[in-house]
Design a protein around this motif. Structure first.
Motif, short mmCIF file in Angstrom:
data_model
loop_
_atom_site.label_atom_id
_atom_site.label_comp_id
_atom_site.label_asym_id
_atom_site.label_seq_id
_atom_site.Cartn_x
_atom_site.Cartn_y
_atom_site.Cartn_z
N THR A 187 1.32 -42.55 -49.71
CA THR A 187 1.98 -41.52 -50.19
C THR A 187 3.52 -41.54 -50.37
OG1 THR A 187 2.13 -40.32 -48.05
CG2 THR A 187 0.03 -39.94 -49.36
N PHE A 188 4.02 -40.67 -51.00
CA PHE A 188 5.32 -40.42 -51.34
C PHE A 188 5.92 -40.23 -49.88
CE2 PHE A 188 4.82 -40.40 -55.86
CZ PHE A 188 5.77 -41.22 -56.11
N ALA A 189 5.51 -39.40 -48.91
CA ALA A 189 6.12 -39.18 -47.80
C ALA A 189 5.87 -40.25 -46.69
CB ALA A 189 4.92 -38.07 -47.11
N ASP A 190 4.97 -41.20 -47.02
CA ASP A 190 5.10 -42.21 -46.09
C ASP A 190 6.21 -43.12 -46.61
OD1 ASP A 190 2.76 -41.51 -45.01
OD2 ASP A 190 1.36 -43.01 -46.46
N LEU A 191 6.71 -43.18 -47.67
CA LEU A 191 7.66 -44.03 -48.11
C LEU A 191 9.14 -43.77 -47.38
CD1 LEU A 191 7.25 -44.20 -52.01
CD2 LEU A 191 6.35 -46.04 -50.38
N LEU A 192 9.13 -42.79 -46.54
CA LEU A 192 10.37 -42.44 -46.00
C LEU A 192 10.41 -42.96 -44.54
CD1 LEU A 192 10.85 -38.62 -47.30
CD2 LEU A 192 12.43 -40.70 -47.44
N LYS A 193 9.38 -43.55 -44.05
CA LYS A 193 8.94 -43.89 -42.58
C LYS A 193 9.92 -45.31 -42.33
CE LYS A 193 4.23 -42.70 -42.25
NZ LYS A 193 2.79 -43.23 -42.10
N PRO A 194 10.56 -45.16 -41.30
CA PRO A 194 11.62 -46.21 -41.06
C PRO A 194 11.17 -47.58 -40.98
CG PRO A 194 11.68 -44.64 -39.43
CD PRO A 194 10.40 -44.24 -40.16
N GLU A 195 9.85 -47.99 -40.99
CA GLU A 195 9.36 -49.26 -40.98
C GLU A 195 9.22 -49.93 -42.48
OE1 GLU A 195 4.63 -48.99 -41.23
OE2 GLU A 195 5.35 -47.19 -40.13
N TYR A 196 9.62 -49.08 -43.42
CA TYR A 196 9.85 -49.60 -44.74
C TYR A 196 11.22 -50.00 -45.33
CZ TYR A 196 4.89 -47.85 -44.69
OH TYR A 196 3.67 -47.68 -44.39
N LYS A 197 12.13 -50.31 -44.30
CA LYS A 197 13.40 -50.41 -44.60
C LYS A 197 13.75 -51.69 -45.72
CE LYS A 197 16.00 -48.93 -41.74
NZ LYS A 197 16.52 -47.60 -41.91
N GLY A 198 14.29 -51.07 -46.63
CA GLY A 198 14.56 -52.29 -47.80
C GLY A 198 13.45 -52.71 -48.41
N GLN A 199 12.37 -52.01 -48.41
CA GLN A 199 11.21 -52.52 -48.96
C GLN A 199 10.62 -51.89 -50.34
OE1 GLN A 199 9.70 -55.18 -47.26
NE2 GLN A 199 11.36 -54.97 -46.00
N VAL A 200 11.12 -50.74 -50.65
CA VAL A 200 10.68 -49.69 -51.67
C VAL A 200 11.32 -49.80 -52.93
CG1 VAL A 200 9.69 -47.50 -52.35
CG2 VAL A 200 9.76 -48.25 -50.04
N ALA A 201 10.54 -50.34 -54.10
CA ALA A 201 11.28 -50.91 -55.36
C ALA A 201 10.64 -50.13 -56.40
CB ALA A 201 11.15 -52.20 -55.69
N LEU A 202 11.46 -49.75 -57.51
CA LEU A 202 10.94 -49.45 -58.74
C LEU A 202 10.96 -50.17 -59.92
CD1 LEU A 202 13.04 -46.05 -59.09
CD2 LEU A 202 10.34 -46.26 -59.25
N ASN A 203 9.80 -50.09 -60.81
CA ASN A 203 9.93 -50.92 -61.88
C ASN A 203 10.95 -50.56 -63.06
OD1 ASN A 203 9.26 -52.59 -64.29
ND2 ASN A 203 7.24 -52.06 -64.34
N GLY A 204 12.14 -50.85 -62.84
CA GLY A 204 13.24 -50.40 -63.65
C GLY A 204 13.94 -49.37 -63.21
N ASN A 245 15.52 -47.40 -47.04
CA ASN A 245 14.34 -47.80 -47.56
C ASN A 245 14.24 -48.29 -48.88
OD1 ASN A 245 13.65 -46.92 -44.76
ND2 ASN A 245 11.81 -45.84 -45.72
N PHE A 246 15.24 -47.94 -49.87
CA PHE A 246 15.26 -47.93 -51.19
C PHE A 246 15.49 -49.51 -51.54
CE2 PHE A 246 17.10 -48.05 -55.57
CZ PHE A 246 16.01 -47.63 -56.25
N ASN A 247 14.97 -50.29 -52.23
CA ASN A 247 15.09 -51.57 -52.61
C ASN A 247 15.91 -51.58 -53.96
OD1 ASN A 247 15.26 -54.31 -53.29
ND2 ASN A 247 13.35 -54.75 -52.60
N PRO A 248 16.92 -51.94 -54.38
CA PRO A 248 17.66 -51.92 -55.49
C PRO A 248 16.98 -52.97 -56.61
CG PRO A 248 19.15 -52.79 -54.19
CD PRO A 248 17.74 -52.35 -53.34
#
Length: 389
Positions: A187-204, A245-248
């Motif tokens: 879920t989107f709520a999950d994406l804010l968990k500390p364990e996903y540091k630098g891992q979450v990317a968007l397609n563009g 968590n956001f991966n550029p």
């Protein structure tokens, strides 16, 4: 499976309202123009609004075969199974299919319709993102046509006169390499968990990419926003950036394979395709449709009002919306518009359907052109500020 960036960005491109002229990508075809071709029915093919105007499907097939050609544009063969769909149509009816500019965008299709009126090389049919389709209907450049299965398409997914009809699409999804991520987010709520540091990317970038724009819209719906209020989605990604968590890095098949974007927010049919594509390359790609931010986009099929091969154009529509055509889209991990009807009458490809990510909350009310334009303006003005720093 190659992700064609122009197609992925097509949805957002219309929002810039920049109508660029289309460079001719081929010479005039040699097929017979059929505006003067007898259809065997009561009406000329150019004004036919259903197969009944040809005296039935047999008459439509005969008229299309007499034309002998169909001109399509911006249909990547590895996008939603279009390669097999095109080959299936050719094999079934013996009609030549001219394929042009497969990596183009919906705007290219619109430009081709407007700039090639009266020319044999004009596109007979178009495959348009929803925003483009809605505008094209308003502009009167599409021919109303109701396929035999028109009633099986939900009312919220079609123009009442059949000028543009949703055909296939997908949901915003979360893809994850389970070999690199211990607990894949769902879920989107999950994406804010500390364990996903630098891992979450968007397609563009959502100011340019349709898939990324869809991701922001979905995040808005997951965080108190609505189709009239996309700001909460921008705020969500701002929080994702602040948390680290956001991966550029913009996710692509290459970044997924290399492990540079182990979590990617993208269309479900692209994410699902990675599951098979990279299975033998050490990537255990899992896909989830976030229940807290369910958002889908469907592409629309339509006939050019001035199609040089109007009978073939209408036969193509019939093929795409037939059980055979819809199941072929399904085989490319796309959700066909008549999914529920196929399931109900027992003609759904169950094996292909079983490979689709589960959807807990179906998305059936789509944004209007005005809502999309407003949302795009907000994203353009606030996205960079949200993720800067």
């Amino acid at each position: 499976m190659t992700v064609h960036r122009a197609r992925a960005a097509a949805f957002a491109a219309v929002l810039t309202a920049a109508a660029l002229s289309l460079t001719a990508c081929g010479s005039a075809g040699s097929g017979t123009k059929s505006g003067d071709t007898a259809t065997g029915g009561a009406k000329d093919a150019k004004t036919a609004t259903s197969a009944a105007d040809f005296g039935g499907m047999d008459g439509l097939v005969a008229a299309a075969k007499k034309e002998g050609k169909l001109h399509v544009i911006t249909l990547p063969r590895d996008w939603a199974n279009y390669g097999k769909i095109i080959d299936g149509f050719k094999a079934k009816y013996g009609i030549e299919v001219e394929e042009e500019n497969p990596d183009g965008s919906s705007q290219d299709e619109i430009n081709a319709i407007n700039s090639r009126k009266g020319q044999d090389r004009a596109p007979d049919v178009v495959d348009l993102g929803s925003a483009f389709a809605l505008q094209a209907v308003k502009d009167g450049i599409l021919a109303p046509y109701k396929v035999a299965t028109f009633d099986k398409v939900p009312d919220t997914m079609k123009d009442a006169n059949g000028a543009a009809v949703n055909d296939y699409g997908g949901y915003v999804s979360i893809g994850c390499d389970a070999k690199k991520i211990a607990n894949c987010p769902k879920t989107f709520a999950d994406l804010l968990k500390p364990e996903y540091k630098g891992q979450v990317a968007l397609n563009g970038n959502p100011t340019k990419s349709g898939s990324a724009f869809g991701g922001v819209y979905a995040a808005a719906l997951a965080n108190g926003g609505s189709l009239d209020n996309i700001q909460p989605g921008i705020d969500f990604f701002g929080k994702l950036k602040q948390s680290g968590n956001f991966n550029p890095v913009e996710s692509t098949p290459a970044t997924v394979e290399k492990g540079e974007t182990p979590i990617s927010i993208d269309w479900s049919y692209l994410n699902a395709g990675y599951t098979d594509e990279f299975k033998d390359k050490g990537v255990d790609w899992k896909v989830s449709i976030p229940s807290d931010g369910s958002y889908a986009q469907f592409y629309n099929q339509a006939v050019n009002k001035w199609a040089p091969h109007p009978a073939a154009a209408r036969l193509w529509q019939e093929y795409l919306f037939s059980a055979e055509g819809q199941n072929l889209f399904l085989g490319g991990y796309a959700t066909p518009a008549t999914f529920e009807a196929l399931k109900k009458d027992g003609s759904l490809d169950a094996a292909a359907a079983a490979k689709l990510p589960a959807v807990e909350k179906p998305f059936t009310t789509f944004p209007t052109v005005d809502q999309i334009n407003a949302a795009k303006k907000v994203v353009t003005e606030n996205w960079t500020k949200a993720i800067a720093g």
